[in-house]
Motif scaffolding. Structure first.
Motif, PDB file in Angstrom:
ATOM      1  N   GLN A  89       0.798   4.543  -7.905  1.00 53.46           N
ATOM      2  CA  GLN A  89      -0.572   4.559  -7.399  1.00 53.46           C
ATOM      3  C   GLN A  89      -0.746   5.457  -6.181  1.00 53.46           C
ATOM      4  OE1 GLN A  89      -0.706   0.640  -4.763  1.00 53.46           O
ATOM      5  NE2 GLN A  89      -0.413   0.139  -6.911  1.00 53.46           N
ATOM      6  N   HIS A  91      -3.704   5.807  -2.673  1.00 52.81           N
ATOM      7  CA  HIS A  91      -4.896   5.261  -2.016  1.00 52.81           C
ATOM      8  C   HIS A  91      -5.694   6.387  -1.375  1.00 52.81           C
ATOM      9  CE1 HIS A  91      -2.921   1.451  -2.561  1.00 52.81           C
ATOM     10  NE2 HIS A  91      -1.922   1.809  -1.796  1.00 52.81           N
ATOM     11  N   LYS A 107      -6.862   3.584   2.744  1.00 54.89           N
ATOM     12  CA  LYS A 107      -5.671   2.760   2.950  1.00 54.89           C
ATOM     13  C   LYS A 107      -4.449   3.625   3.243  1.00 54.89           C
ATOM     14  CE  LYS A 107      -2.891  -0.726   0.545  1.00 54.89           C
ATOM     15  NZ  LYS A 107      -2.849  -1.622  -0.634  1.00 54.89           N
ATOM     16  N   GLU A 109      -0.596   2.833   4.609  1.00 51.83           N
ATOM     17  CA  GLU A 109       0.258   1.654   4.688  1.00 51.83           C
ATOM     18  C   GLU A 109       1.664   2.051   5.102  1.00 51.83           C
ATOM     19  OE1 GLU A 109      -0.373   1.114   0.315  1.00 51.83           O
ATOM     20  OE2 GLU A 109       1.743   0.603   0.283  1.00 51.83           O
ATOM     21  N   HIS A 166       2.918   6.651  -4.712  1.00 48.72           N
ATOM     22  CA  HIS A 166       4.011   5.716  -4.415  1.00 48.72           C
ATOM     23  C   HIS A 166       4.035   4.548  -5.386  1.00 48.72           C
ATOM     24  CE1 HIS A 166       0.490   4.044  -2.383  1.00 48.72           C
ATOM     25  NE2 HIS A 166       1.078   2.856  -2.414  1.00 48.72           N
TER      26      HIS A 166
HETATM   27 ZN    ZN Z   1       0.035   1.060  -1.861  1.00 45.92          ZN
END
Ligand code: ZN
Length: 309
Positions: A89, A91, A107, A109, A166
């Motif tokens: 995925q 973001h 996002k 992270e 990631h």
């Molecule tokens: Zn993630």
């Protein structure tokens, strides 16, 4: 009301890839341990604010969080227990999410690996030079050429800015600190079908809009400071959060910051003592030191991951 150290009740999330470390029930993939996200808010469980959520406290006691006004609680801290590979995925950034996802935040992270089985890997980054090449390799299902696999072990730390492709791999237990957002574009799900017999939706077009094709990879060198039985390692300082690893051996005195600080106890035993009370520290506990709480000490032998904005 005098600031005091807050404790929270985690919210458990059932996931098809979840293991049994977070909850004996099994298939629990995530524990949201400090959260003010609408899909899982962690209530305060100690002191006079017991039962309240962070957004309620922010309305009445803004000064517990920051000297500057905050539109919403900015962080979300989770534990993830992967018994299977998670989908690949990416973001979006704040700018992209603002325009394309009804004004929500993006996002960014980061992951601190608490435990990993031998051979455990994550996917972090890709080998495509541009959007066209990415799409061609993805359509041809040449995932091994396209995606970059990285072996991981306990104690590793990974910064995953928005735009980074990631995936968490099986056999990994980690702490995630992220922006308070849940916007995800799924690129590849290993052609699996879910409990309902259907494949989960992919979001290739939006993913291609946000994937970072800049091949320059920044390498972050952790910065270590050591004094008075205390070793502090700065893991990342970004626009969205700062994350540190703390090692306390016997006793160290701290001062609260001008912003709130979240502490997660990775290992060890001890006590956190503040002006009006103390908290027994055990593995897996998470706490919030409010802004301007004053002096506090940590006693015992403690390894913690600490984050703030
Ligand atoms: Zn993630």
């Amino acid at each position: 009301m005098k600031e005091y150290t807050l404790m929270f009740k985690p919210v458990f999330k059932e996931r098809i890839w979840g293991g049994s470390r977070l909850h004996p029930k099994g298939h629990i993939g995530e524990a949201w341990i400090v959260s003010d996200h609408p899909e899982g808010k962690t209530p305060i469980i100690n002191g006079v604010l017991s039962g309240k959520y962070l957004n309620e406290v922010m309305q009445t006691h803004q000064e517990w969080f920051s000297t500057l006004p905050l539109a919403k609680f900015p962080l979300l801290v989770k534990l993830l227990d992967a018994d299977d590979d998670l989908s690949v995925q990416v973001h979006p950034s704040d700018e992209y999410a603002m325009i394309n996802e009804h004004g929500v935040t993006g996002k960014t992270e980061c992951w601190y690996i608490i435990d990993a089985k031998p051979g455990a890997e994550i996917i972090l980054g890709h080998n495509a030079k541009n959007r066209r090449e990415f799409l061609a390799l993805a359509r041809a299902q040449r995932w091994d050429e396209l995606l970059v696999r990285v072996p991981v072990k306990a104690g590793d730390f990974f910064f995953i800015p928005s735009g980074t492709v990631h995936a968490l791999g099986k056999g990994i237990f980690l702490l995630e600190v992220q922006q308070n957002s849940d916007t995800t574009y799924r690129i590849y799900d290993y052609d699996r079908v879910g409990l309902d017999g259907h494949k989960r939706a992919l979001h290739i077009e939006k993913a291609l809009d946000v994937i970072d094709f800049n091949t320059e990879k920044c390498h972050i060198e952790p910065c270590v400071v050591s004094k008075d039985n205390f070793v502090k390692t700065l893991l990342i300082s970004s626009n969205y959060f700062t994350v540190e690893k703390w090692l306390v051996d016997s006793m160290h005195i701290f001062h609260s910051l001008k912003v709130f600080v979240l502490i997660y106890i990775v290992a060890g035993k001890g006590q956190l003592i503040y002006e009006d009370g103390f908290i027994q520290l055990t593995e897996g506990l998470s706490l919030m030191i409010p802004a301007n709480m004053g002096e506090y000490s940590i006693q015992g032998s403690i390894e913690a991951i600490v984050c703030h904005i």
